[in-house]
Design a protein around this motif. Structure first.
Motif, PDB file in Angstrom:
ATOM      1  N   TYR A 121       4.640   5.743  -5.329  1.00 57.05           N
ATOM      2  CA  TYR A 121       4.680   5.836  -6.793  1.00 57.05           C
ATOM      3  C   TYR A 121       3.642   6.850  -7.291  1.00 57.05           C
ATOM      4  O   TYR A 121       3.897   7.608  -8.234  1.00 57.05           O
ATOM      5  N   ALA A 122       2.481   6.861  -6.657  1.00 50.01           N
ATOM      6  CA  ALA A 122       1.424   7.788  -7.078  1.00 50.01           C
ATOM      7  C   ALA A 122       1.824   9.240  -6.837  1.00 50.01           C
ATOM      8  O   ALA A 122       1.503  10.126  -7.643  1.00 50.01           O
ATOM      9  N   LEU A 123       2.534   9.482  -5.728  1.00 48.24           N
ATOM     10  CA  LEU A 123       2.910  10.848  -5.351  1.00 48.24           C
ATOM     11  C   LEU A 123       4.288  11.255  -5.860  1.00 48.24           C
ATOM     12  O   LEU A 123       4.666  12.424  -5.759  1.00 48.24           O
ATOM     13  N   PHE A 133       0.823  -1.204   0.000  1.00 45.60           N
ATOM     14  CA  PHE A 133       0.000   0.000   0.000  1.00 45.60           C
ATOM     15  C   PHE A 133       0.860   1.260   0.000  1.00 45.60           C
ATOM     16  O   PHE A 133       0.634   2.190  -0.790  1.00 45.60           O
ATOM     17  N   LEU A 134       1.865   1.305   0.864  1.00 42.41           N
ATOM     18  CA  LEU A 134       2.730   2.485   0.939  1.00 42.41           C
ATOM     19  C   LEU A 134       3.555   2.649  -0.331  1.00 42.41           C
ATOM     20  O   LEU A 134       3.821   3.771  -0.770  1.00 42.41           O
ATOM     21  N   LEU A 135       3.945   1.532  -0.918  1.00 39.14           N
ATOM     22  CA  LEU A 135       4.688   1.586  -2.174  1.00 39.14           C
ATOM     23  C   LEU A 135       3.809   2.197  -3.271  1.00 39.14           C
ATOM     24  O   LEU A 135       4.260   3.063  -4.049  1.00 39.14           O
ATOM     25  N   ALA A 159       1.961   2.580  -9.586  1.00 41.23           N
ATOM     26  CA  ALA A 159       0.926   2.889  -8.595  1.00 41.23           C
ATOM     27  C   ALA A 159      -0.287   1.994  -8.811  1.00 41.23           C
ATOM     28  O   ALA A 159      -0.890   1.483  -7.855  1.00 41.23           O
ATOM     29  N   TYR A 160      -0.659   1.783 -10.087  1.00 38.37           N
ATOM     30  CA  TYR A 160      -1.784   0.910 -10.407  1.00 38.37           C
ATOM     31  C   TYR A 160      -1.501  -0.527  -9.968  1.00 38.37           C
ATOM     32  O   TYR A 160      -2.347  -1.172  -9.340  1.00 38.37           O
ATOM     33  N   ALA A 206      -6.144   1.802  -1.087  1.00 42.86           N
ATOM     34  CA  ALA A 206      -5.283   1.317  -2.167  1.00 42.86           C
ATOM     35  C   ALA A 206      -6.074   1.200  -3.459  1.00 42.86           C
ATOM     36  O   ALA A 206      -5.557   1.462  -4.553  1.00 42.86           O
ATOM     37  N   ALA A 207      -7.343   0.814  -3.336  1.00 36.50           N
ATOM     38  CA  ALA A 207      -8.199   0.739  -4.525  1.00 36.50           C
ATOM     39  C   ALA A 207      -8.377   2.130  -5.137  1.00 36.50           C
ATOM     40  O   ALA A 207      -8.434   2.283  -6.366  1.00 36.50           O
ATOM     41  N   LYS A 208      -8.446   3.161  -4.291  1.00 37.27           N
ATOM     42  CA  LYS A 208      -8.558   4.527  -4.781  1.00 37.27           C
ATOM     43  C   LYS A 208      -7.289   4.938  -5.534  1.00 37.27           C
ATOM     44  O   LYS A 208      -7.362   5.585  -6.590  1.00 37.27           O
ATOM     45  N   ILE A 209      -6.126   4.555  -4.977  1.00 35.13           N
ATOM     46  CA  ILE A 209      -4.864   4.840  -5.657  1.00 35.13           C
ATOM     47  C   ILE A 209      -4.843   4.160  -7.020  1.00 35.13           C
ATOM     48  O   ILE A 209      -4.472   4.754  -8.035  1.00 35.13           O
ATOM     49  N   ARG A 210      -5.251   2.889  -7.050  1.00 36.70           N
ATOM     50  CA  ARG A 210      -5.300   2.132  -8.299  1.00 36.70           C
ATOM     51  C   ARG A 210      -6.219   2.802  -9.329  1.00 36.70           C
ATOM     52  O   ARG A 210      -5.834   3.007 -10.495  1.00 36.70           O
TER      53      ARG A 210
END
Length: 268
Positions: A208-210, A202-204, A221-222, A235-239
């Motif tokens: 990547y997203a930020l 999750f933190l990874l 990030a996906y 994490a689903a939101k990040i994806r």
């Protein structure tokens, strides 16, 4: 001495070879190559233990504790664990640390737990090194010391403990015991993520997203967000946010990569 030939091991054991006696005791205790026989296991472990064989003392202690081949005797088991630990048996030292830590059969004493964990860790016991690091990290029973926590997390990681890299990543991310370093945090989160540590995954994904410690990368990030989504709604939101920024070709590639990673790294 490794078990290779039963007859040769039996001959060496009868001739007084402590290693052979230990191996033969273990063969009988586990029922390898012979019918499992606790009485014979006790016999050979006792002979090896009488010659100072530390691991035989530990195994004999386990049989006493479990009442295998004799009546259960927790006091005698503890004495054997102490003798084995004093002679460098990491498993025995770890067990004593755990007993003192949790108050199992011994009065809870976390200072003594840390002492035994340290002795076990010095004998390359991964779980002991990790538990000791946690105690320093949290200041549980001993003075909080992030530098020592990092030292023992690193040792646990070297011994392939699956959770240690995640905690190393946290220390680098938060600048605890070391200067804050997102690149190092990312590196260690990745090590943990590839050992199926879902919090690290999750933190990874978030890093990547930020673009923290690495150039922003929606594909990664996906991928990591997909893996962590089984346990973290965020994490689903990040994806999903990463997916919205990828074009069709890149998203298709990310989905294939996520499926590949899931087979190897996703928590089941």
């Amino acid at each position: 001495m490794e078990f290779k030939d039963l007859n040769a091991t039996q001959l060496a054991a009868r001739q007084g070879d402590a290693n052979a006696q230990f191996v033969l005791g273990d063969v009988y205790a586990q029922g390898n190559e012979v019918l499992q026989n606790d009485l014979m296991a006790v016999h050979w472990f006792r002979l090896a233990a009488a010659q100072g064989h530390a691991l035989a003392m530990f195994k004999l202690g386990q049989l006493y504790e479990q009442g295998r081949g004799m009546g259960a005797d927790a006091k005698q088991a503890l004495q054997l664990y102490l003798q084995a630990a004093e002679r460098g048996c990491g498993e025995a030292a770890f067990l004593l640390g755990l007993r003192f830590d949790q108050g199992q059969g011994l009065e809870q004493d976390q200072k003594r737990a840390a002492e035994w964990y340290k002795r076990a860790a010095e004998e390359d016991h991964a779980e002991a090194a990790y538990n000791l690091a946690l105690m320093y990290d949290m200041g549980r029973g001993i003075a909080q010391d992030y530098k020592l926590a990092l030292r023992w997390y690193r040792r646990a990681a070297e011994l392939d403990h699956p959770d240690a890299p995640y905690h190393i990543g946290l220390l680098y991310y938060n600048g605890q015991g070391v200067p804050a370093d997102n690149k190092q945090a990312l590196f260690w989160y990745r090590q943990a993520a590839e050992k199926r540590h879902i919090e690290a995954q999750f933190l990874l994904a978030a890093m990547y997203a930020l673009g923290q410690g690495v150039p922003q990368d929606d594909m990664q990030a996906y991928v990591w967000g997909s893996l962590a989504a089984v346990g973290f709604p965020d994490a689903a939101k990040i994806r999903d946010n990463a997916a919205s920024r990828l074009d069709a070709a890149a998203l298709a590639k990310a989905m294939v990569l996520a499926e590949s990673y899931a087979a190897e790294y996703q928590v089941n």
